[in-house]
Motif scaffolding. Structure first.
Motif, PDB file in Angstrom:
ATOM      1  N   MET A 310       0.840  -1.114   0.106  1.00 35.93           N
ATOM      2  CA  MET A 310       0.156   0.028   0.054  1.00 35.93           C
ATOM      3  C   MET A 310       0.761   1.099   0.130  1.00 35.93           C
ATOM      4  N   TYR A 311       0.523   2.325  -0.670  1.00 39.19           N
ATOM      5  CA  TYR A 311       1.325   3.279  -0.467  1.00 39.19           C
ATOM      6  C   TYR A 311       0.223   4.671  -0.794  1.00 39.19           C
ATOM      7  N   PRO A 312       0.527   5.688  -0.218  1.00 37.88           N
ATOM      8  CA  PRO A 312      -0.477   6.940   0.034  1.00 37.88           C
ATOM      9  C   PRO A 312      -0.407   7.944  -1.130  1.00 37.88           C
ATOM     10  N   ARG A 313      -1.791   8.534  -1.306  1.00 39.78           N
ATOM     11  CA  ARG A 313      -2.042   9.605  -2.047  1.00 39.78           C
ATOM     12  C   ARG A 313      -2.980  10.286  -1.451  1.00 39.78           C
ATOM     13  N   GLN A 314      -3.243  11.777  -1.926  1.00 40.26           N
ATOM     14  CA  GLN A 314      -4.355  12.471  -1.447  1.00 40.26           C
ATOM     15  C   GLN A 314      -4.879  13.273  -2.541  1.00 40.26           C
ATOM     16  N   THR A 315      -6.200  13.576  -2.207  1.00 38.85           N
ATOM     17  CA  THR A 315      -6.886  14.119  -3.571  1.00 38.85           C
ATOM     18  C   THR A 315      -6.711  15.739  -3.485  1.00 38.85           C
ATOM     19  N   THR A 316      -6.803  16.094  -4.540  1.00 43.41           N
ATOM     20  CA  THR A 316      -6.651  17.757  -4.582  1.00 43.41           C
ATOM     21  C   THR A 316      -7.894  18.414  -4.743  1.00 43.41           C
TER      22      THR A 316
END
Lengths: 423, 105
Positions: A310-316
């Motif tokens: 698993m790796y993280p991302r964030q919505t803009t």
């Protein structure tokens, strides 16, 4: 070459400590599916049944236990990987920034590209052929000797897979002033910081100790390679960067990320592929007689159990993904472990199967953050370690007298693997 | 606007019209053209946007980075092999037909 290295500690470009601001993500929107039955204990032990259920029923759920929306389907992971404007890698409140500094892995282009360019061609096929392949052979011989010395019944992860991967990385990076065990300690304690959601002060203290040790060791090697350039990563970085766009703080953070990312993954790939072949005698025979290649065994192994789960991302911005409307600022867990088992792409996905139809897996990520170490991993695992282990330890198998342990979901691999062979 | 035609080994093809500055790899991803993977997003790191270009078409020379990755393609490298991420519509060509290899992985 200018007379003065721009990267000596205390020079003009030194060195901001990592900024860390805690971040409170927005609440899920009304109507969002909340997977409150998912526990970290279950995921750590065996995440695959949970991910299979989510892919089928709610492919982008909010998972309170992880504080993230999981992206579980292949197609949605591909979408996230290839749309950094919507799904940023520069996550607010990232514990990785606190643990290791702000590396390129938490930047988007164009900033990321400037950092990534400093790695040049050091990790790519030509350099592997010219320099690193021989290093891998030397490491293999060193740790194969350890296996023979301890003898059948030896625990493989800690006697071979871990130190082999660490020693290879140590030499590619150019930490002449450290040992394989230093590399393993640095890697694990900083990774523990990256996952320290419980905010355990002891975990932070150990991560900080490694953080400072890496800085000290790196400063020493920068001074050395400024006078004595060679083919290593540290040397390449300082001799191809000018200190304006890439600072000492950047170099420190990028290399810490690579220490964190360059040991567990080849280590876990080796043991995972061994488990795959142990469980499928016909496929093992096909690899050993050359019907199948070690490269195929490698790619199917990291497809089957992606070492970085698993790796993280964030919505803009507010965006719909896999049927879920995500608010702006939402934290995502992109689950490569799950996407690589998506039945709509990989038939009989739970099986290690070298005969399956070839499809690109997502174990190395995709888009601009595609793993920079992919070729190093392939070579040290598929060109050197596995072919030599299976050739030189006849009848290599799990030790039936002892228990093997596979664990993890953020990182997954064997944590305890006693082996035996026909001595 | 520039256009790119992708021909597959099974005889099917797809033509897409693209903005100037779009690479052969990116255009395929944006238009869901099967047969191009483009794992690394255009950094000449992965060799999964391999294409064969027609003979006689003037294109920029293969750089050292592209050459290194072309040595790692899954389908055979031929004299007319290129990486789709390195060729940009509008800069390097206006209309181009490429043949896709049998496999990228």
């Amino acid at each position: 070459m200018t007379a003065t290295c721009p990267f000596f500690a205390g020079s003009a470009t030194a060195v901001a400590e990592p900024e860390y601001t805690p971040y409170e993500a927005p609440a899920p929107l009304p109507g969002t599916y909340i997977a409150d039955w998912v526990t970290l204990e279950d995921l750590t032990r065996d995440p695959f049944p949970t991910f299979a259920k989510l892919r089928q029923e709610h492919p982008v759920p909010y998972v309170p236990a992880a504080g993230r929306y999981f992206v579980t389907r292949y197609e949605d992971v591909h979408t996230v990987d290839n749309d950094p404007d919507t799904f940023t890698a520069n996550e607010r409140g990232s514990l990785m920034k606190k643990s290791m500094g702000h590396s390129m892995l938490r930047m988007d282009d164009p900033n990321h590209a400037v950092q990534r360019a400093t790695y040049g061609n050091v990790l790519k096929p030509k350099a592997i052929k010219a320099s690193w392949r021989q290093v891998f052979e030397e490491s293999y011989e060193r740790y194969a000797a350890v296996l023979r010395e301890v003898g059948p019944g030896v625990e493989f992860v800690h006697h071979f897979a871990g130190p082999y991967a660490a020693e290879n990385l140590r030499r590619v990076m150019g930490f002449e002033n450290a040992t394989d065990q230093d590399m393993i300690r640095w890697s694990q304690t900083m990774i523990n910081g990256t996952g320290n959601y419980a905010d355990d002060p002891d975990v932070w203290a150990e991560a900080k100790r490694s953080y400072d040790e890496v800085n000290t060791a790196l400063d020493e090697m920068i001074a050395h390679y400024w006078e004595h350039p060679n083919e290593t990563l540290i040397s390449n970085i300082i001799h191809t960067s000018n200190g304006d766009e890439v600072t000492l703080a950047n170099i420190r953070a990028n290399l810490k990320m690579s220490i964190g990312g360059g040991i567990n993954e080849p280590r876990d790939a080796i043991t995972t592929i061994m488990m795959g072949l142990f469980g499928e005698p016909e496929q093992r025979a096909a690899v050993l007689d050359g019907t199948r290649t070690w490269k195929e065994a490698f790619e199917e192994g990291v497809r089957w159990i992606a070492p970085i789960g698993m790796y993280p991302r964030q919505t803009t911005r507010e965006v719909e993904l896999g049927g879920t409307v995500l608010p702006a600022g939402a934290k995502l867990g992109v689950v490569a472990l799950s996407a690589n088992r998506d039945e709509s792409v990989f038939a009989n996905a739970d099986r290690y199967d070298l005969g399956r139809e070839k499809q690109p897996h997502l174990a190395f990520g995709g888009g601009v953050h595609f793993c920079a170490g992919a070729w190093l991993a392939r070579s040290q695992v598929a060109d050197v370690a596995l072919p030599r282990l299976f050739a030189e330890f006849p009848g290599l198998r799990l030790d039936p007298e002892q228990q093997a342990v596979e664990t993890g979901w953020v990182f997954r691999g064997m944590t305890h693997m006693p082996i035996t062979w026909d001595a | 606007m520039p256009s790119i035609t992708y021909r597959r080994v099974d005889g099917t093809s797809a033509t897409v019209v693209v903005d100037e500055g779009t690479s052969i790899m990116r255009a395929a991803l944006q238009n869901d053209v099967a047969g191009i993977v483009g794992e690394c997003g255009g950094q000449a790191m992965c060799a999964t946007c391999h294409v064969y270009v027609p003979e006689g078409v003037e294109l920029p020379e293969v750089s050292d980075d592209e050459d290194e990755m072309l040595e790692c393609t899954t389908s055979d490298r031929l004299d007319n092999s290129r990486l789709g991420c390195q060729l940009l519509a509008g800069r390097d060509f206006d209309e181009l037909t490429v043949d896709l290899p049998e496999s990228q992985v």
